[in-house]
Structures are given as structure tokens and as C-alpha cells.
Design an enzyme around this catalytic site. Sequence first.
Site, PDB file in Angstrom:
ATOM      1  N   LYS A  39      82.297  72.480  -4.351  1.00 15.23           N
ATOM      2  CA  LYS A  39      81.246  72.894  -5.297  1.00 15.23           C
ATOM      3  C   LYS A  39      81.768  74.073  -6.119  1.00 15.23           C
ATOM      4  CE  LYS A  39      76.286  72.625  -5.462  1.00 15.23           C
ATOM      5  NZ  LYS A  39      75.009  72.793  -4.836  1.00 15.23           N
ATOM      6  N   SER A  69      68.604  74.957  -1.801  1.00 16.50           N
ATOM      7  CA  SER A  69      69.760  75.811  -2.053  1.00 16.50           C
ATOM      8  C   SER A  69      69.322  77.032  -2.849  1.00 16.50           C
ATOM      9  CB  SER A  69      70.834  75.062  -2.851  1.00 16.50           C
ATOM     10  OG  SER A  69      71.365  74.007  -2.092  1.00 16.50           O
ATOM     11  N   ARG A  95      75.480  63.484   1.376  1.00 22.72           N
ATOM     12  CA  ARG A  95      75.668  63.922  -0.011  1.00 22.72           C
ATOM     13  C   ARG A  95      76.551  62.896  -0.720  1.00 22.72           C
ATOM     14  NH1 ARG A  95      79.254  67.913  -2.433  1.00 22.72           N
ATOM     15  NH2 ARG A  95      78.202  69.077  -4.082  1.00 22.72           N
TER      16      ARG A  95
END
Length: 209
Positions: free
Chosen positions: A141, A112, A43
Site C-alpha cells: 500500500k 482504516s 483483499r
Amino acid sequence: MYNKSKVNYALYLVTDRNILGDKDLCESIEQAIQGGVGLVQLREKNAKTKEFYSIALKVKEVTDKYSIPLIINDRLDIALAIDADGLHIGADDIPVKIARNLLGPDKILGVSTSNIDEAIEAQSQGADYLGVGAIFSTKTKKDAESVSLDELKLIKSSVQIPVVGIGGINELNAKEVMSTGVDGISVISAILGKKDVYSAAKDLYNIIS
């Protein structure tokens, strides 16, 4: 090419260089794999394309060495460019059906989701697994919708594909998450934020095994 049917979702590592401190990314990933991580998602929210590509190639050398699948977060172009084992996308990314068509049938596609409707839709569009959360609040997040453990259990029972709990999961709550029947937990800080990455991964692996 990694065999999709052999993926071990139990301990799923997502990377974040911001929490590594002075630790090396590739070394940390290798230590995490040695500690029990069965899947790695790269990521890189802030890296420019060329930098992301370069990092991804180096990380793939590590994951290939251990025959662990490498999933690229968001960036279909990077996943295709380095021949990664798969892609993970969210609600704001390329549609699941389009991603599946471009990736082909053999690559792993993760999506997700945060509710049953999204989960069923993602499965019908070609997702191989779901990342469901955020189960607990998380610094990495901040905009993630929250999903209770009861909701997680319902989502797991409503689909036929593997489900991984994500968001704020650590050694203190991992067992609770696994008790919902999910296939694994996805972690960042609980492994990469620790001084001893290998031990952190091993401890988590032992907790959920």
C-alpha cells in the site's frame, strides 16, 4: 454467525495473492490459521466481481472450518453475498454509517484510520475495530499515510474499540508495535510472503503473545 465479542485481533492476516508465488491461497490461509492467525481479511483489489465472489466462498470454507471470522475488504456486495462475518473499509469507500446500516448490528465492521479525529469519528459511526497505519512503509500500500508509534498509542487511548496496527509490520518490529497497547497487528508479507506460512505465523504469534 461469528460472535463479535469473541474476536481475537492479536494476529490479523490480510491476503494478497500477488505475494503468494506458487503457493495456494486457501492452503496458505489454513496454514496461517493453524499457526495462530485469529482473523482473516480477504483483499482482492484487482479481481472482477464474479472471481472475487468465487474466491471468497472458497476462503470462507476454510475460515468456517476453524471458526475464524472472515472479513471482506472494501466490497460490501461480496460481504453480503457470501454472508461473510464482516467488512473492512477505508476513507474512499462507502461511508461507515451507511456500511453499518446495510451490514446490520451483528457483523464486524473495520475501518482504516490514520489519525485521532478519523478514529473517533469511525467509532461514533459504528466501527467495531480500527486498522491504524501505515506504521512502517509497505510495498502493498504505497499511498498510505504514515503513523508513528506515539500516534498509534494516542489513537488507542482515545477510543474504546479494538485497534490493530497495520503497515510493514514483521517479526523484527511486531513487539514494538504491541508495546503501544494495541490489540493486535495486521500483516500480509510477514506471513504470506514466507516460504513456510505456518512457521511464519507461529513465530509472529509467539513474539506478540
